[in-house]
Design a protein around this motif. Sequence first.
Motif, PDB file in Angstrom:
ATOM      1  N   MET A   1       0.823  -1.217   0.000  1.00  0.00           N
ATOM      2  CA  MET A   1       0.000   0.000   0.000  1.00  0.00           C
ATOM      3  C   MET A   1       0.861   1.273   0.000  1.00  0.00           C
ATOM      4  SD  MET A   1      -2.946   1.169   2.728  1.00  0.00           S
ATOM      5  CE  MET A   1      -4.292   0.182   2.067  1.00  0.00           C
ATOM      6  N   TYR A   2       1.991   1.255   0.746  1.00  0.00           N
ATOM      7  CA  TYR A   2       2.874   2.407   0.812  1.00  0.00           C
ATOM      8  C   TYR A   2       4.250   1.981   1.314  1.00  0.00           C
ATOM      9  CZ  TYR A   2       2.282   2.368   5.887  1.00  0.00           C
ATOM     10  OH  TYR A   2       2.297   1.998   7.210  1.00  0.00           O
ATOM     11  N   ARG A   3       5.225   2.884   1.068  1.00  0.00           N
ATOM     12  CA  ARG A   3       6.581   2.690   1.580  1.00  0.00           C
ATOM     13  C   ARG A   3       7.038   4.015   2.170  1.00  0.00           C
ATOM     14  NH1 ARG A   3      11.408   3.927  -0.783  1.00  0.00           N
ATOM     15  NH2 ARG A   3      10.383   4.338  -2.786  1.00  0.00           N
ATOM     16  N   ILE A   4       7.563   3.993   3.383  1.00  0.00           N
ATOM     17  CA  ILE A   4       8.032   5.223   4.022  1.00  0.00           C
ATOM     18  C   ILE A   4       9.355   5.659   3.387  1.00  0.00           C
ATOM     19  CG2 ILE A   4       8.868   6.250   6.168  1.00  0.00           C
ATOM     20  CD1 ILE A   4       6.951   4.417   7.676  1.00  0.00           C
ATOM     21  N   ILE A   5       9.420   6.920   2.978  1.00  0.00           N
ATOM     22  CA  ILE A   5      10.628   7.483   2.379  1.00  0.00           C
ATOM     23  C   ILE A   5      11.390   8.318   3.393  1.00  0.00           C
ATOM     24  CG2 ILE A   5      11.542   8.955   0.548  1.00  0.00           C
ATOM     25  CD1 ILE A   5       9.012   8.389  -1.049  1.00  0.00           C
ATOM     26  N   GLN A   6      10.663   9.168   4.121  1.00  0.00           N
ATOM     27  CA  GLN A   6      11.305  10.051   5.101  1.00  0.00           C
ATOM     28  C   GLN A   6      10.318  10.348   6.219  1.00  0.00           C
ATOM     29  OE1 GLN A   6      13.139  13.514   3.382  1.00  0.00           O
ATOM     30  NE2 GLN A   6      13.578  14.477   5.327  1.00  0.00           N
ATOM     31  N   GLU A   7      10.812  10.366   7.450  1.00  0.00           N
ATOM     32  CA  GLU A   7       9.948  10.652   8.592  1.00  0.00           C
ATOM     33  C   GLU A   7      10.693  11.534   9.583  1.00  0.00           C
ATOM     34  OE1 GLU A   7       7.086   8.395  11.867  1.00  0.00           O
ATOM     35  OE2 GLU A   7       8.533   7.220  10.691  1.00  0.00           O
ATOM     36  N   THR A   8      10.029  12.582  10.044  1.00  0.00           N
ATOM     37  CA  THR A   8      10.551  13.443  11.097  1.00  0.00           C
ATOM     38  C   THR A   8       9.463  13.598  12.161  1.00  0.00           C
ATOM     39  OG1 THR A   8       9.739  15.580  10.259  1.00  0.00           O
ATOM     40  CG2 THR A   8      11.788  14.729   9.300  1.00  0.00           C
ATOM     41  N   ALA A   9       9.752  14.398  13.166  1.00  0.00           N
ATOM     42  CA  ALA A   9       8.746  14.651  14.197  1.00  0.00           C
ATOM     43  C   ALA A   9       7.591  15.489  13.662  1.00  0.00           C
ATOM     44  CB  ALA A   9       9.392  15.359  15.380  1.00  0.00           C
ATOM     45  N   ASP A  10       7.806  16.154  12.517  1.00  0.00           N
ATOM     46  CA  ASP A  10       6.811  17.081  11.982  1.00  0.00           C
ATOM     47  C   ASP A  10       6.076  16.581  10.752  1.00  0.00           C
ATOM     48  OD1 ASP A  10       7.481  19.233  13.861  1.00  0.00           O
ATOM     49  OD2 ASP A  10       9.372  19.338  12.746  1.00  0.00           O
TER      50      ASP A  10
ATOM     51  N   ALA B   1       1.313   3.315  -3.367  1.00  0.00           N
ATOM     52  CA  ALA B   1       1.122   2.369  -4.464  1.00  0.00           C
ATOM     53  C   ALA B   1      -0.063   2.800  -5.331  1.00  0.00           C
ATOM     54  CB  ALA B   1       0.869   0.970  -3.906  1.00  0.00           C
ATOM     55  N   PRO B   2      -0.090   2.413  -6.602  1.00  0.00           N
ATOM     56  CA  PRO B   2      -1.256   2.721  -7.433  1.00  0.00           C
ATOM     57  C   PRO B   2      -2.466   1.917  -6.965  1.00  0.00           C
ATOM     58  CG  PRO B   2       0.225   1.216  -8.585  1.00  0.00           C
ATOM     59  CD  PRO B   2       0.937   1.635  -7.333  1.00  0.00           C
ATOM     60  N   GLY B   3      -3.652   2.493  -7.185  1.00  0.00           N
ATOM     61  CA  GLY B   3      -4.879   1.794  -6.818  1.00  0.00           C
ATOM     62  C   GLY B   3      -5.267   1.944  -5.363  1.00  0.00           C
ATOM     63  N   VAL B   4      -4.553   2.777  -4.623  1.00  0.00           N
ATOM     64  CA  VAL B   4      -4.825   2.990  -3.200  1.00  0.00           C
ATOM     65  C   VAL B   4      -5.479   4.353  -3.017  1.00  0.00           C
ATOM     66  CG1 VAL B   4      -3.817   3.247  -0.906  1.00  0.00           C
ATOM     67  CG2 VAL B   4      -2.911   1.527  -2.486  1.00  0.00           C
ATOM     68  N   ALA B   5      -6.641   4.396  -2.378  1.00  0.00           N
ATOM     69  CA  ALA B   5      -7.359   5.641  -2.137  1.00  0.00           C
ATOM     70  C   ALA B   5      -6.797   6.346  -0.908  1.00  0.00           C
ATOM     71  CB  ALA B   5      -8.843   5.359  -1.950  1.00  0.00           C
TER      72      ALA B   5
ATOM     73  N   ASP C   1     -12.438   3.825   1.190  1.00  0.00           N
ATOM     74  CA  ASP C   1     -13.057   3.583  -0.108  1.00  0.00           C
ATOM     75  C   ASP C   1     -13.773   2.237  -0.062  1.00  0.00           C
ATOM     76  OD1 ASP C   1     -13.794   3.569  -2.751  1.00  0.00           O
ATOM     77  OD2 ASP C   1     -11.797   3.112  -3.517  1.00  0.00           O
ATOM     78  N   GLN C   2     -15.069   2.291   0.219  1.00  0.00           N
ATOM     79  CA  GLN C   2     -15.881   1.083   0.345  1.00  0.00           C
ATOM     80  C   GLN C   2     -15.265   0.144   1.400  1.00  0.00           C
ATOM     81  OE1 GLN C   2     -16.339  -0.412  -3.665  1.00  0.00           O
ATOM     82  NE2 GLN C   2     -17.634   1.286  -4.262  1.00  0.00           N
ATOM     83  N   ALA C   3     -14.793  -1.016   1.004  1.00  0.00           N
ATOM     84  CA  ALA C   3     -14.293  -1.986   1.982  1.00  0.00           C
ATOM     85  C   ALA C   3     -12.872  -1.681   2.436  1.00  0.00           C
ATOM     86  CB  ALA C   3     -14.360  -3.400   1.400  1.00  0.00           C
ATOM     87  N   GLU C   4     -12.139  -0.836   1.663  1.00  0.00           N
ATOM     88  CA  GLU C   4     -10.758  -0.553   2.000  1.00  0.00           C
ATOM     89  C   GLU C   4     -10.669   0.528   3.074  1.00  0.00           C
ATOM     90  OE1 GLU C   4      -8.690   0.469  -1.547  1.00  0.00           O
ATOM     91  OE2 GLU C   4      -9.294  -1.337  -2.619  1.00  0.00           O
ATOM     92  N   SER C   5      -9.655   0.445   3.910  1.00  0.00           N
ATOM     93  CA  SER C   5      -9.519   1.391   5.013  1.00  0.00           C
ATOM     94  C   SER C   5      -9.044   2.761   4.559  1.00  0.00           C
ATOM     95  CB  SER C   5      -8.546   0.824   6.060  1.00  0.00           C
ATOM     96  OG  SER C   5      -7.249   0.682   5.505  1.00  0.00           O
ATOM     97  N   GLY C   6      -8.347   2.843   3.453  1.00  0.00           N
ATOM     98  CA  GLY C   6      -7.791   4.112   2.995  1.00  0.00           C
ATOM     99  C   GLY C   6      -6.383   4.307   3.527  1.00  0.00           C
ATOM    100  N   LEU C   7      -5.576   5.050   2.764  1.00  0.00           N
ATOM    101  CA  LEU C   7      -4.164   5.199   3.092  1.00  0.00           C
ATOM    102  C   LEU C   7      -3.949   5.929   4.420  1.00  0.00           C
ATOM    103  CD1 LEU C   7      -1.231   4.807   2.109  1.00  0.00           C
ATOM    104  CD2 LEU C   7      -1.407   7.049   1.010  1.00  0.00           C
TER     105      LEU C   7
ATOM    106  N   LEU D   1       4.117  11.328  -1.520  1.00  0.00           N
ATOM    107  CA  LEU D   1       2.975  11.944  -0.863  1.00  0.00           C
ATOM    108  C   LEU D   1       3.416  12.448   0.512  1.00  0.00           C
ATOM    109  CD1 LEU D   1      -0.070  12.422  -1.322  1.00  0.00           C
ATOM    110  CD2 LEU D   1      -0.481  10.167  -0.326  1.00  0.00           C
ATOM    111  N   LEU D   2       3.097  13.715   0.813  1.00  0.00           N
ATOM    112  CA  LEU D   2       3.550  14.376   2.039  1.00  0.00           C
ATOM    113  C   LEU D   2       2.400  14.538   3.033  1.00  0.00           C
ATOM    114  CD1 LEU D   2       5.674  16.099   3.652  1.00  0.00           C
ATOM    115  CD2 LEU D   2       4.944  18.058   2.242  1.00  0.00           C
ATOM    116  N   PHE D   3       2.656  14.178   4.284  1.00  0.00           N
ATOM    117  CA  PHE D   3       1.687  14.346   5.366  1.00  0.00           C
ATOM    118  C   PHE D   3       2.318  15.157   6.491  1.00  0.00           C
ATOM    119  CE2 PHE D   3       0.658  10.290   3.384  1.00  0.00           C
ATOM    120  CZ  PHE D   3      -0.728  10.342   3.251  1.00  0.00           C
ATOM    121  N   ALA D   4       1.499  15.922   7.193  1.00  0.00           N
ATOM    122  CA  ALA D   4       1.932  16.593   8.415  1.00  0.00           C
ATOM    123  C   ALA D   4       1.525  15.741   9.609  1.00  0.00           C
ATOM    124  CB  ALA D   4       1.294  17.970   8.518  1.00  0.00           C
ATOM    125  N   LYS D   5       2.332  15.828  10.671  1.00  0.00           N
ATOM    126  CA  LYS D   5       2.040  15.039  11.872  1.00  0.00           C
ATOM    127  C   LYS D   5       1.304  15.826  12.949  1.00  0.00           C
ATOM    128  CE  LYS D   5       5.497  11.366  11.876  1.00  0.00           C
ATOM    129  NZ  LYS D   5       6.584  10.770  12.688  1.00  0.00           N
TER     130      LYS D   5
END
Length: 231
Positions: free
Chosen positions: A1-10, A17-21, A25-31, A58-62
């Motif tokens: 579903m995903y691979r961690i590239i970089q992680e910080t405290a922030d 992966a392709p095909g991941v919402a 998304d219906q039965a899937e939990s979502g990324l 894909l970038l996320f804030a913590k």
Amino acid sequence: MYRIIQETADFLVVDKAPGVAMHKDQAESGLVMQIKADLALSALLPVHRLDKVTSGVLLFAKHPQAASLLSQQFARREVEKFYLAISDQKPRRKQGLIVGDMERSRRGGWKLLRSRENPAITQFFSTSLSSGLRLFLLKPHTGKTHQLRVALKSEGAPILGDWQYHSASQGIDRTYLHAYSLQFHWDGQPVTVCSPPSNGQYFDQSCRTLIEQHYAQPSALDWPTIPRGHS
């Protein structure tokens, strides 16, 4: 579903992966839900998004403060984004600038117009990948829905495997669009994250070699000029 590239405290950067919402998304939990559970995070805040069919960086804030600072960079167009795509059609041009307003089409997708009131703006380069296939490096300057998919269709080169914009996508293992690189600032320092594609029959070793030869440093390329007033 995903691979961690970089992680910080922030913030957290993953390769989706392709095909991941992004969300449930219906039965899937979502990324977002899955990453929060896997890493036992109290918060995980998306500051941009990728279509379900699109793989890559894909970038996320913590926490909310990081989300605000990163979201402001996206809103001010200070974040540089680079994508890779493959088409089995010959484009009208090998490189250039695609500018135009976008509106809904009758089939539920989007189409590019000649008008430029609030346009989608995309720069691109391309190079021959193999017989009948062409690799594109794309740099969007706006964040319109389906922008890159519609941009390449307007050039006569819809993305391979894109069932919504390519009339011959049956039997193709994925939509060949990948978020390749992201450049932003944190604590006054530039951050560059790059992840070549690895998922898909045509994102193979020969493709990755071509990427390394031509597009290893995408921000350093001599990109087509954007008209004044649209930058």
